[in-house]
Design a protein around this motif. Structure first.
Motif, PDB file in Angstrom:
ATOM      1  N   ALA A 102      44.348  14.512 -17.800  1.00 44.43           N
ATOM      2  CA  ALA A 102      43.982  15.051 -19.119  1.00 44.43           C
ATOM      3  C   ALA A 102      45.207  15.155 -20.022  1.00 44.43           C
ATOM      4  CB  ALA A 102      43.303  16.412 -18.958  1.00 44.43           C
TER       5      ALA A 102
ATOM      6  N   GLU B  59      55.690  19.099 -17.099  1.00 41.79           N
ATOM      7  CA  GLU B  59      54.984  19.003 -15.811  1.00 41.79           C
ATOM      8  C   GLU B  59      55.832  19.736 -14.772  1.00 41.79           C
ATOM      9  OE1 GLU B  59      52.137  18.012 -14.194  1.00 41.79           O
ATOM     10  OE2 GLU B  59      53.277  18.702 -12.443  1.00 41.79           O
ATOM     11  N   ARG B  60      55.204  20.680 -14.065  1.00 40.07           N
ATOM     12  CA  ARG B  60      56.011  21.524 -13.165  1.00 40.07           C
ATOM     13  C   ARG B  60      56.511  20.778 -11.924  1.00 40.07           C
ATOM     14  NH1 ARG B  60      51.205  25.427 -10.884  1.00 40.07           N
ATOM     15  NH2 ARG B  60      50.025  23.757  -9.930  1.00 40.07           N
TER      16      ARG B  60
ATOM     17  N   SER C   4      39.651  12.757  -4.544  1.00 41.25           N
ATOM     18  CA  SER C   4      39.167  11.549  -3.877  1.00 41.25           C
ATOM     19  C   SER C   4      39.406  10.295  -4.715  1.00 41.25           C
ATOM     20  CB  SER C   4      37.661  11.657  -3.611  1.00 41.25           C
ATOM     21  OG  SER C   4      37.365  12.858  -2.962  1.00 41.25           O
TER      22      SER C   4
ATOM     23  N   HIS D 257      37.271   9.014  -6.751  1.00 43.45           N
ATOM     24  CA  HIS D 257      36.002   8.277  -6.759  1.00 43.45           C
ATOM     25  C   HIS D 257      35.427   8.404  -8.172  1.00 43.45           C
ATOM     26  CE1 HIS D 257      31.555   8.001  -5.417  1.00 43.45           C
ATOM     27  NE2 HIS D 257      32.044   6.795  -5.637  1.00 43.45           N
TER      28      HIS D 257
ATOM     29  N   ARG E 286      44.632   7.670  -6.569  1.00 41.27           N
ATOM     30  CA  ARG E 286      44.733   8.730  -7.577  1.00 41.27           C
ATOM     31  C   ARG E 286      46.194   9.047  -7.948  1.00 41.27           C
ATOM     32  NH1 ARG E 286      42.984  13.882  -9.754  1.00 41.27           N
ATOM     33  NH2 ARG E 286      44.836  14.210 -11.019  1.00 41.27           N
TER      34      ARG E 286
ATOM     35  N   VAL F  14      55.905  25.836 -17.203  1.00 40.00           N
ATOM     36  CA  VAL F  14      55.656  26.739 -18.339  1.00 40.00           C
ATOM     37  C   VAL F  14      55.278  28.111 -17.795  1.00 40.00           C
ATOM     38  CG1 VAL F  14      54.074  27.205 -20.246  1.00 40.00           C
ATOM     39  CG2 VAL F  14      55.101  24.932 -19.988  1.00 40.00           C
TER      40      VAL F  14
ATOM     41  N   ASP G 244      40.479  20.140 -16.296  1.00 41.30           N
ATOM     42  CA  ASP G 244      40.075  21.216 -15.382  1.00 41.30           C
ATOM     43  C   ASP G 244      40.369  22.598 -15.965  1.00 41.30           C
ATOM     44  OD1 ASP G 244      39.182  19.373 -13.559  1.00 41.30           O
ATOM     45  OD2 ASP G 244      40.298  20.219 -11.865  1.00 41.30           O
TER      46      ASP G 244
ATOM     47  N   GLY H  53      36.156  15.270 -12.322  1.00 42.26           N
ATOM     48  CA  GLY H  53      36.622  15.686 -13.643  1.00 42.26           C
ATOM     49  C   GLY H  53      37.510  14.658 -14.329  1.00 42.26           C
ATOM     50  N   LEU H  54      37.740  13.502 -13.670  1.00 46.39           N
ATOM     51  CA  LEU H  54      38.699  12.554 -14.249  1.00 46.39           C
ATOM     52  C   LEU H  54      38.184  11.968 -15.559  1.00 46.39           C
ATOM     53  CD1 LEU H  54      39.870  10.806 -10.964  1.00 46.39           C
ATOM     54  CD2 LEU H  54      41.186  12.350 -12.411  1.00 46.39           C
TER      55      LEU H  54
HETATM   56  C1  LIG Z   1      39.052  17.883  -3.131  1.00 46.62           C
HETATM   57  C2  LIG Z   1      38.861  17.344  -4.524  1.00 46.62           C
HETATM   58  C3  LIG Z   1      38.302  16.066  -4.697  1.00 46.62           C
HETATM   59  C4  LIG Z   1      38.097  15.572  -5.998  1.00 46.62           C
HETATM   60  N1  LIG Z   1      37.557  14.322  -6.135  1.00 46.62           N
HETATM   61  C5  LIG Z   1      37.344  13.823  -7.369  1.00 46.62           C
HETATM   62  C6  LIG Z   1      36.799  12.519  -7.552  1.00 46.62           C
HETATM   63  O1  LIG Z   1      36.521  11.802  -6.596  1.00 46.62           O
HETATM   64  N2  LIG Z   1      36.582  12.068  -8.832  1.00 46.62           N
HETATM   65  C7  LIG Z   1      36.896  12.824  -9.928  1.00 46.62           C
HETATM   66  O2  LIG Z   1      36.645  12.394 -11.057  1.00 46.62           O
HETATM   67  N3  LIG Z   1      37.436  14.060  -9.775  1.00 46.62           N
HETATM   68  C8  LIG Z   1      37.678  14.573  -8.544  1.00 46.62           C
HETATM   69  N4  LIG Z   1      38.243  15.806  -8.393  1.00 46.62           N
HETATM   70  C9  LIG Z   1      38.585  16.561  -9.608  1.00 46.62           C
HETATM   71  C10 LIG Z   1      39.851  16.007 -10.252  1.00 46.62           C
HETATM   72  O3  LIG Z   1      40.891  15.991  -9.324  1.00 46.62           O
HETATM   73  C11 LIG Z   1      40.207  16.896 -11.463  1.00 46.62           C
HETATM   74  O4  LIG Z   1      39.065  17.004 -12.292  1.00 46.62           O
HETATM   75  C12 LIG Z   1      41.374  16.305 -12.246  1.00 46.62           C
HETATM   76  O5  LIG Z   1      42.532  16.258 -11.464  1.00 46.62           O
HETATM   77  C13 LIG Z   1      41.615  17.149 -13.489  1.00 46.62           C
HETATM   78  O6  LIG Z   1      42.703  16.603 -14.205  1.00 46.62           O
HETATM   79  P1  LIG Z   1      43.590  17.567 -15.104  1.00 46.62           P
HETATM   80  O7  LIG Z   1      44.601  16.701 -15.735  1.00 46.62           O
HETATM   81  O8  LIG Z   1      42.722  18.417 -15.937  1.00 46.62           O
HETATM   82  O9  LIG Z   1      44.270  18.580 -14.060  1.00 46.62           O
HETATM   83  P2  LIG Z   1      45.263  18.271 -12.866  1.00 46.62           P
HETATM   84  O10 LIG Z   1      45.055  16.927 -12.320  1.00 46.62           O
HETATM   85  O11 LIG Z   1      45.116  19.443 -11.939  1.00 46.62           O
HETATM   86  O12 LIG Z   1      46.698  18.299 -13.531  1.00 46.62           O
HETATM   87  C14 LIG Z   1      47.273  19.503 -13.985  1.00 46.62           C
HETATM   88  C15 LIG Z   1      48.773  19.332 -13.973  1.00 46.62           C
HETATM   89  O13 LIG Z   1      49.352  20.487 -14.558  1.00 46.62           O
HETATM   90  C16 LIG Z   1      50.515  20.822 -13.839  1.00 46.62           C
HETATM   91  N5  LIG Z   1      50.769  22.261 -14.067  1.00 46.62           N
HETATM   92  C17 LIG Z   1      50.023  23.321 -13.662  1.00 46.62           C
HETATM   93  N6  LIG Z   1      50.562  24.472 -14.103  1.00 46.62           N
HETATM   94  C18 LIG Z   1      51.678  24.138 -14.799  1.00 46.62           C
HETATM   95  C19 LIG Z   1      52.669  24.904 -15.499  1.00 46.62           C
HETATM   96  N7  LIG Z   1      52.594  26.238 -15.553  1.00 46.62           N
HETATM   97  N8  LIG Z   1      53.674  24.235 -16.104  1.00 46.62           N
HETATM   98  C20 LIG Z   1      53.753  22.871 -16.062  1.00 46.62           C
HETATM   99  N9  LIG Z   1      52.853  22.101 -15.403  1.00 46.62           N
HETATM  100  C21 LIG Z   1      51.818  22.730 -14.797  1.00 46.62           C
HETATM  101  C22 LIG Z   1      50.146  20.489 -12.391  1.00 46.62           C
HETATM  102  O14 LIG Z   1      51.308  20.312 -11.584  1.00 46.62           O
HETATM  103  C23 LIG Z   1      49.344  19.215 -12.573  1.00 46.62           C
HETATM  104  O15 LIG Z   1      50.143  18.061 -12.488  1.00 46.62           O
HETATM  105  C24 LIG Z   1      38.471  16.346  -7.121  1.00 46.62           C
HETATM  106  C25 LIG Z   1      39.056  17.597  -6.945  1.00 46.62           C
HETATM  107  C26 LIG Z   1      39.267  18.078  -5.667  1.00 46.62           C
HETATM  108  C27 LIG Z   1      39.901  19.444  -5.483  1.00 46.62           C
END
Ligand SMILES: Cc1cc2nc3c(=O)[nH]c(=O)nc-3n(C[C@H](O)[C@H](O)[C@H](O)COP(=O)(O)OP(=O)(O)OC[C@H]3O[C@@H](n4cnc5c(N)ncnc54)[C@H](O)[C@@H]3O)c2cc1C
Length: 367
Positions: free
Chosen positions: A12, A31-32, A42, A44, A95, A119, A260, A272-273
């Motif tokens: 995101a 990014e932490r 996964s 997927h 991933r 942050v 997320d 959530g991807l």
């Molecule tokens: C077991 C499991 C299986 C999954 N399988 C799927 C799937 O098959 N398909 C799918 O579409 N989705 C899947 N998901 C969901 C998917 O992983 C998330 O929806 C997706 O990663 C969300 O992306 P994001 O960028 O919002 O958050 P994230 O990928 O969680 O990225 C957030 C980033 O913020 C960073 N961060 C956090 N706090 C701070 C801070 N204070 N300062 C600086 N950086 C910080 C973290 O290190 C991280 O890199 C799965 C989730 C889980 C738990």
């Protein structure tokens, strides 16, 4: 002063940073950790994923193509109810590499992306936001017109901005068996409260087993029993939170959440991807960092895009809790060829789905 400070370089955050930098804004991403690590996903996804990645990366990220899902009401040996399409319905991707290539694309577009920067505080003022960040034991504060909270399910930015929490957070766990598997079906087992366990063939990358459930259930023990039934042992287990149910508001005066952090996920799979990056594009298209009122346009745009599918996805998830005889009857009546899009439950009412229902050879027995 920056136009946008983006917190988190997951899909995101990197997607939003790329789009905002391409639009000419001054963007910094904190990014932490290391981009893409630790893995807790996964990977997927529907084919829609490729509309968010840079050109030419499909062959290096793709691990396997999937044609359908077999639903089960019990464990490994229970009866399977297959749902399938003739063409690939979804892709299994690497991933960690996905995150890296999205971060590279953000950098290439001009965003300044810093790893190892955590942050720790966000303070909104009338005309700006102060973001406090720690790196190598040093703390500093930067000024920005807007802050984007893309920091995942346990969002520091969400707390700092006083925004409401998602409705719930599931606990997901997964592990990998290294033997190659080129089967074209995933298996979905409705054996845990309110959610499911899964088996995903990943081509040369092996097989993934996983399970998600509310945190009050003993997720680890249920996962152990699940893989025991399959008779496998897994390496590299990992786990993470899955937020479900977006809060009423994901924007404040000069801050907003994506991905997320905003629980922009599919309630019936936790994926959530694609939803997170769809919302990132809504944010980049609608938010003008000099105009806090433009945040209303983002709230409206992402809900217009995703809210109906999220609502229908919640209804589908309720069926995971139906009494077993009703689930059995429902699966028996509906299994077979489908025309739905895996991210869009609203396509249950599409011409493609109607056509699939009435074409000869729809049920596995007809094949
Ligand atoms: C077991 C499991 C299986 C999954 N399988 C799927 C799937 O098959 N398909 C799918 O579409 N989705 C899947 N998901 C969901 C998917 O992983 C998330 O929806 C997706 O990663 C969300 O992306 P994001 O960028 O919002 O958050 P994230 O990928 O969680 O990225 C957030 C980033 O913020 C960073 N961060 C956090 N706090 C701070 C801070 N204070 N300062 C600086 N950086 C910080 C973290 O290190 C991280 O890199 C799965 C989730 C889980 C738990």
């Amino acid at each position: 002063m920056y136009d946008f400070v983006v917190v988190g370089a997951g899909p995101a955050g990197s997607r939003f940073a790329r789009q905002a930098a391409t639009a000419g804004y001054d963007v910094i991403v904190f990014e932490r950790g290391d981009v893409g690590l630790p893995l807790a996903c996964s990977g997927h996804v529907s084919e829609d994923i490729w509309s968010f990645t840079p050109q030419g990366v499909r062959s290096s990220l793709l691990q396997h193509e999937i044609r359908g899902a077999r639903f089960h009401l019990g464990g490994a040996d229970s009866r399977a109810y297959p749902f399938f399409r003739d063409d690939p319905i979804s892709n299994v991707i690497d991933r960690v590499e996905l995150d890296r290539c999205l971060a590279d694309a953000a950098r290439d577009a001009g965003a300044d992306l810093r790893t190892g920067h955590t942050v720790t505080a966000v303070t909104e003022r009338e005309d700006a936001v102060e973001v406090t960040v720690t790196a190598d034991g040093e703390q500093r504060t930067v000024q920005t017109r807007m802050v984007a909270g893309c920091d995942g399910p346990v969002s520091r930015v969400r707390t700092e901005l006083g925004l409401p929490e998602p409705t719930e957070r599931l606990h997901g766990v997964l592990g990998f068996d290294t033997g190659p598997d080129f089967e074209s079906f995933v298996d979905v087992h409705l054996v845990v409260p309110t959610f499911f366990a899964w088996r995903i063939p990943r081509g040369d990358a092996g097989v993934e087993y996983g399970l998600a459930a509310p945190p009050r259930t003993d997720v680890s023990q249920r996962f152990e029993s699940f893989i025991e039934e399959y008779g496998v042992s897994v390496t590299r287990t990992c786990s993470g939170g899955i937020p479900i149910g977006p809060p009423e508001r994901v924007t404040s005066h000069r801050g907003f959440l994506i991905g997320d952090a905003a629980a922009q996920t599919k309630p019936f799979t936790g994926g959530g991807l694609v939803y997170g990056m769809t919302a990132a594009d809504c944010a980049a298209r609608n938010i003008d960092p000099s105009d806090p009122k433009s945040l209303d346009a983002y709230e409206k745009a992402w809900r217009d895009e995703l809210a109906r599918d999220i609502r229908l996805g919640s209804l589908i998830r309720r069926s995971y809790e139906f009494p077993t005889p009703i689930q059995r009857a429902g699966l028996r009546a509906t299994c077979g060829r489908i025309g739905v899009h895996m991210d869009r439950p609203t396509t249950l009412f599409s011409p493609e789905q109607l056509k699939a229902l009435f074409l000869p050879g729809r049920t596995p027995e007809d094949q």
